[in-house]
Design a protein around this motif. Structure first.
Motif, mmCIF file in Angstrom:
data_model
loop_
_atom_site.group_PDB
_atom_site.id
_atom_site.type_symbol
_atom_site.label_atom_id
_atom_site.label_comp_id
_atom_site.label_asym_id
_atom_site.label_seq_id
_atom_site.Cartn_x
_atom_site.Cartn_y
_atom_site.Cartn_z
ATOM 1 N N PRO A 1 0.832 -1.205 0.000
ATOM 2 C CA PRO A 1 0.000 0.000 0.000
ATOM 3 C C PRO A 1 0.866 1.254 0.000
ATOM 4 C CG PRO A 1 0.087 -0.945 2.194
ATOM 5 C CD PRO A 1 0.798 -1.916 1.285
ATOM 6 N N VAL A 2 0.289 2.344 -0.444
ATOM 7 C CA VAL A 2 0.976 3.640 -0.458
ATOM 8 C C VAL A 2 0.195 4.585 0.451
ATOM 9 C CG1 VAL A 2 1.689 5.603 -1.867
ATOM 10 C CG2 VAL A 2 1.839 3.276 -2.795
ATOM 11 N N ALA A 3 0.879 5.213 1.388
ATOM 12 C CA ALA A 3 0.213 6.144 2.302
ATOM 13 C C ALA A 3 -0.139 7.427 1.574
ATOM 14 C CB ALA A 3 1.118 6.441 3.492
ATOM 15 N N GLY A 4 -1.396 7.808 1.650
ATOM 16 C CA GLY A 4 -1.848 9.045 1.052
ATOM 17 C C GLY A 4 -1.787 10.188 2.038
ATOM 18 N N PRO A 5 -2.335 11.348 1.680
ATOM 19 C CA PRO A 5 -2.355 12.492 2.602
ATOM 20 C C PRO A 5 -3.068 12.116 3.912
ATOM 21 C CG PRO A 5 -2.994 13.164 0.386
ATOM 22 C CD PRO A 5 -2.939 11.663 0.373
ATOM 23 N N GLY A 6 -2.459 12.456 5.030
ATOM 24 C CA GLY A 6 -3.064 12.172 6.323
ATOM 25 C C GLY A 6 -2.970 10.725 6.751
ATOM 26 N N GLU A 7 -2.108 9.947 6.077
ATOM 27 C CA GLU A 7 -1.958 8.535 6.411
ATOM 28 C C GLU A 7 -0.517 8.213 6.791
ATOM 29 O OE1 GLU A 7 -5.355 6.139 3.911
ATOM 30 O OE2 GLU A 7 -3.414 6.449 2.930
ATOM 31 N N LEU A 8 -0.361 7.110 7.501
ATOM 32 C CA LEU A 8 0.950 6.577 7.846
ATOM 33 C C LEU A 8 1.081 5.181 7.255
ATOM 34 C CD1 LEU A 8 1.032 7.401 11.683
ATOM 35 C CD2 LEU A 8 2.161 8.703 9.855
ATOM 36 N N LEU A 9 2.267 4.852 6.752
ATOM 37 C CA LEU A 9 2.538 3.491 6.318
ATOM 38 C C LEU A 9 3.125 2.733 7.500
ATOM 39 C CD1 LEU A 9 2.582 1.475 3.947
ATOM 40 C CD2 LEU A 9 4.949 2.195 3.528
ATOM 41 N N VAL A 10 2.577 1.566 7.799
ATOM 42 C CA VAL A 10 3.013 0.791 8.964
ATOM 43 C C VAL A 10 3.465 -0.593 8.518
ATOM 44 C CG1 VAL A 10 2.307 -0.227 11.156
ATOM 45 C CG2 VAL A 10 1.434 2.030 10.494
ATOM 46 N N ASP A 11 4.682 -0.972 8.933
ATOM 47 C CA ASP A 11 5.113 -2.366 8.821
ATOM 48 C C ASP A 11 4.459 -3.114 9.972
ATOM 49 O OD1 ASP A 11 6.921 -2.528 6.562
ATOM 50 O OD2 ASP A 11 8.253 -1.219 7.709
ATOM 51 N N VAL A 12 3.529 -3.978 9.669
ATOM 52 C CA VAL A 12 2.672 -4.589 10.686
ATOM 53 C C VAL A 12 3.398 -5.725 11.400
ATOM 54 C CG1 VAL A 12 0.475 -5.764 11.096
ATOM 55 C CG2 VAL A 12 0.629 -3.976 9.333
ATOM 56 N N SER A 13 3.546 -5.590 12.711
ATOM 57 C CA SER A 13 4.116 -6.689 13.500
ATOM 58 C C SER A 13 3.018 -7.617 14.001
ATOM 59 C CB SER A 13 4.932 -6.143 14.674
ATOM 60 O OG SER A 13 4.158 -5.286 15.494
ATOM 61 N N ARG A 14 1.850 -7.055 14.320
ATOM 62 C CA ARG A 14 0.682 -7.854 14.693
ATOM 63 C C ARG A 14 -0.571 -7.099 14.230
ATOM 64 N NH1 ARG A 14 4.516 -10.343 15.890
ATOM 65 N NH2 ARG A 14 4.900 -11.791 17.630
ATOM 66 N N ALA A 15 -1.579 -7.865 13.839
ATOM 67 C CA ALA A 15 -2.888 -7.292 13.525
ATOM 68 C C ALA A 15 -3.890 -7.855 14.518
ATOM 69 C CB ALA A 15 -3.308 -7.645 12.096
ATOM 70 N N GLY A 16 -4.831 -7.046 14.917
ATOM 71 C CA GLY A 16 -5.838 -7.507 15.855
ATOM 72 C C GLY A 16 -6.919 -8.324 15.168
ATOM 73 N N LEU A 17 -7.434 -9.314 15.892
ATOM 74 C CA LEU A 17 -8.578 -10.106 15.441
ATOM 75 C C LEU A 17 -9.745 -9.795 16.358
ATOM 76 C CD1 LEU A 17 -6.635 -13.439 14.959
ATOM 77 C CD2 LEU A 17 -7.986 -12.374 13.141
ATOM 78 N N ASN A 18 -10.871 -9.433 15.770
ATOM 79 C CA ASN A 18 -12.045 -9.066 16.556
ATOM 80 C C ASN A 18 -13.278 -9.795 16.042
ATOM 81 O OD1 ASN A 18 -10.924 -6.879 18.273
ATOM 82 N ND2 ASN A 18 -10.515 -5.943 16.280
ATOM 83 N N TYR A 19 -14.248 -9.963 16.935
ATOM 84 C CA TYR A 19 -15.488 -10.595 16.506
ATOM 85 C C TYR A 19 -16.133 -9.804 15.367
ATOM 86 C CZ TYR A 19 -19.689 -13.407 16.743
ATOM 87 O OH TYR A 19 -20.700 -14.271 16.426
ATOM 88 N N ALA A 20 -15.976 -8.483 15.410
ATOM 89 C CA ALA A 20 -16.547 -7.649 14.346
ATOM 90 C C ALA A 20 -15.986 -8.023 12.978
ATOM 91 C CB ALA A 20 -16.277 -6.173 14.637
ATOM 92 N N ASP A 21 -14.771 -8.588 12.927
ATOM 93 C CA ASP A 21 -14.179 -8.991 11.646
ATOM 94 C C ASP A 21 -15.016 -10.073 10.960
ATOM 95 O OD1 ASP A 21 -12.199 -7.281 12.466
ATOM 96 O OD2 ASP A 21 -10.678 -8.830 12.755
ATOM 97 N N THR A 22 -15.671 -10.923 11.765
ATOM 98 C CA THR A 22 -16.507 -11.968 11.171
ATOM 99 C C THR A 22 -17.722 -11.348 10.490
ATOM 100 O OG1 THR A 22 -17.858 -12.420 13.158
ATOM 101 C CG2 THR A 22 -15.745 -13.564 12.963
ATOM 102 N N HIS A 23 -18.218 -10.255 11.053
ATOM 103 C CA HIS A 23 -19.314 -9.527 10.397
ATOM 104 C C HIS A 23 -18.804 -8.822 9.135
ATOM 105 C CE1 HIS A 23 -22.520 -10.068 13.336
ATOM 106 N NE2 HIS A 23 -21.659 -9.819 14.309
ATOM 107 N N GLN A 24 -17.580 -8.279 9.223
ATOM 108 C CA GLN A 24 -17.002 -7.610 8.059
ATOM 109 C C GLN A 24 -16.871 -8.582 6.887
ATOM 110 O OE1 GLN A 24 -12.754 -6.277 8.150
ATOM 111 N NE2 GLN A 24 -13.608 -4.208 8.048
ATOM 112 N N ALA A 25 -16.462 -9.822 7.188
ATOM 113 C CA ALA A 25 -16.259 -10.811 6.131
ATOM 114 C C ALA A 25 -17.558 -11.191 5.434
ATOM 115 C CB ALA A 25 -15.599 -12.065 6.712
ATOM 116 N N GLU A 26 -18.661 -11.151 6.154
ATOM 117 C CA GLU A 26 -19.940 -11.508 5.544
ATOM 118 C C GLU A 26 -20.785 -10.278 5.193
ATOM 119 O OE1 GLU A 26 -21.644 -14.054 8.503
ATOM 120 O OE2 GLU A 26 -22.405 -12.397 9.712
ATOM 121 N N ASN A 27 -20.193 -9.080 5.361
ATOM 122 C CA ASN A 27 -20.849 -7.814 5.032
ATOM 123 C C ASN A 27 -22.126 -7.596 5.851
ATOM 124 O OD1 ASN A 27 -20.728 -5.358 3.680
ATOM 125 N ND2 ASN A 27 -22.057 -6.053 2.011
ATOM 126 N N SER A 28 -22.057 -7.975 7.133
ATOM 127 C CA SER A 28 -23.195 -7.738 8.027
ATOM 128 C C SER A 28 -22.835 -6.750 9.125
ATOM 129 C CB SER A 28 -23.653 -9.061 8.662
ATOM 130 O OG SER A 28 -22.619 -9.653 9.433
#
Length: 318
Positions: free
Chosen positions: A23-50
Motif C-alpha cells: 500500500p501507499v500512504a496518502g495524505p493524512g496517512e501513515l505506512l506501517v510495517d505490521v508486527s501484529r494485527a488484531g482479530l475481533n469478533y466484528a471482523d466476522t461480520h465484516q467478512a460476511e458484510n453484516s
C-alpha cells in the motif's frame, strides 16, 4: 506483500491468502510495517458484510494494527480495513504512539477493546461509585478489561457472565465479585440473585437476543444498559418505551468509530489513561492466542464459535 483478501462475502472460507502490491500512504496517512494485527469478533461480520459499515470488494479485512512507520515510530492504529497484511496504510488521526513498556498484544487490546470498555463505562452508562455492574462475555476482549476498569472505578459489585467454568474463573481472577453462567435459562433471575436479590444498576451487553431482553428486565430504577454488539446474531425485542418508564431505565448503543467525532480528543484521552494504567501494573490485557496469516480461517472459526478468551492477534510474518 502477503495479505488476506476477500473477493466474495461469506464465512471463514472466503478468507484467502494472496500476494498484493504494497500500500501507499496518502495524505493524512501513515505506512506501517505490521508486527501484529488484531482479530475481533466484528471482523466476522465484516467478512460476511453484516457489519454496521458496508464493505466493498475486493477487501483486505482487519481494523487494527501495531507496528513501525518508516521513520521508526511504534504505533497502534485503527483502520477501516487492510489490517490482515504485512503492511498497512492507516489514518494518522487514529494512530497512537505505543510506550516501550507496552507489548504488541496489550497495545492492540487497548486500541479497540480497552477504548470500548472505557467509553462504555465513562460515556454510555456514566458509572458512579457503588453501583452494581454486569459485564456479559466477561472473559472476552472488552469484557476482561471492563471488569478491571469497573472495579478500579469503584463499582460496588461486578457481576460477570461467561459460558464455561474456566472463563468464569478468569473473570473472578480479574476482579469480578461473582460469575454467572451465561447460558442460564432466566438471566433476569440469575442477575438479581447474583446481586443479592436486588436489581442491577449497569449492564454492558454485546450478546443480543434473549440475553439483552432479560438484562433490561433486571435493571433497577435509573439502571442503564449499554449495547455494543450482537454476538448471538439474534436481535433483541423492539424497545417498548413504556416499559422503560416502569423502572426509569435507559438503553444506549455504542460504536467506537463515533467516538472519534467527539470534541476534546476523547479517544486519545482514553488511550493515554489506559496506557498509564498498564504501565503502572493496574490493568492487564488477557492474551487469547496468536495465529499466523495462513491460519486466519481457523481464527475466524474460533471467534464465531466463541471458544476464545481475551485478545486474539494475527502474525503476518507467518
Amino acid at each position: 506483500m502477503r495479505a488476506i483478501q476477500i473477493t466474495e462475502f461469506g464465512g471463514p472460507e472466503v478468507l484467502t491468502e494472496v500476494e498484493l502490491p504494497d500500500p501507499v500512504a496518502g495524505p493524512g496517512e501513515l505506512l506501517v510495517d505490521v508486527s501484529r494485527a488484531g482479530l475481533n469478533y466484528a471482523d466476522t461480520h465484516q467478512a460476511e458484510n453484516s457489519y454496521l459499515a458496508r464493505m466493498e470488494l475486493p477487501l483486505v479485512p482487519g481494523g487494527e494494527v501495531v507496528g513501525r512507520t518508516p521513520d521508526g515510530r511504534r504505533v497502534v492504529a485503527l483502520t477501516n480495513f487492510g489490517g490482515y497484511a504485512e503492511k498497512a496504510a492507516v489514518p494518522e488521526a487514529t494512530a497512537f504512539d505505543v510506550p516501550d513498556a507496552v507489548d504488541d498484544v496489550t497495545a492492540l487490546s487497548m486500541v479497540v477493546q480497552g477504548a470500548t470498555a472505557w467509553l462504555l463505562l465513562r460515556k454510555s452508562v456514566h458509572l458512579e461509585p457503588g453501583e452494581s455492574v454486569v459485564v456479559h462475555a466477561a472473559a472476552g476482549g472488552v469484557g476482561s478489561i471492563a471488569v478491571q476498569l469497573a472495579k478500579k472505578w469503584g463499582a460496588g459489585r461486578v457481576i460477570a457472565t461467561a459460558s464455561s467454568e474456566d472463563k468464569r474463573k478468569l473473570a473472578l481472577d480479574l476482579g469480578a465479585d461473582v460469575a454467572v453462567d451465561s447460558t442460564a435459562e432466566d438471566m433476569t433471575a440469575a442477575l438479581r440473585e447474583a446481586n443479592g436479590g436486588r436489581r442491577v444498576d449497569v449492564v454492558l451487553d454485546m450478546t443480543g437476543g434473549a440475553v439483552t431482553d432479560q438484562s433490561v428486565a433486571a435493571l433497577a430504577p435509573f439502571g442503564r444498559l449499554a449495547f455494543y454488539g450482537m454476538a448471538s446474531r439474534e436481535r433483541p425485542s423492539p424497545v417498548d418505551l413504556g416499559k422503560l418508564l416502569v423502572h426509569s431505565t435507559a438503553i444506549a448503543g455504542m460504536w467506537l468509530p463515533h467516538a472519534f467525532k467527539l470534541p476534546g480528543r476523547v479517544v486519545h484521552r482514553a488511550m493515554s489513561e489506559l496506557f498509564a494504567l498498564v504501565e503502572a501494573g493496574e490493568l492487564r490485557a488477557v492474551a487469547g492466542g496468536e495465529y499466523g496469516l495462513s491460519e486466519v480461517r481457523r481464527a475466524h472459526e474460533d471467534l464465531r464459535s466463541r471458544r476464545t478468551t481475551g485478545k486474539l492477534v494475527l502474525d503476518p510474518s507467518r
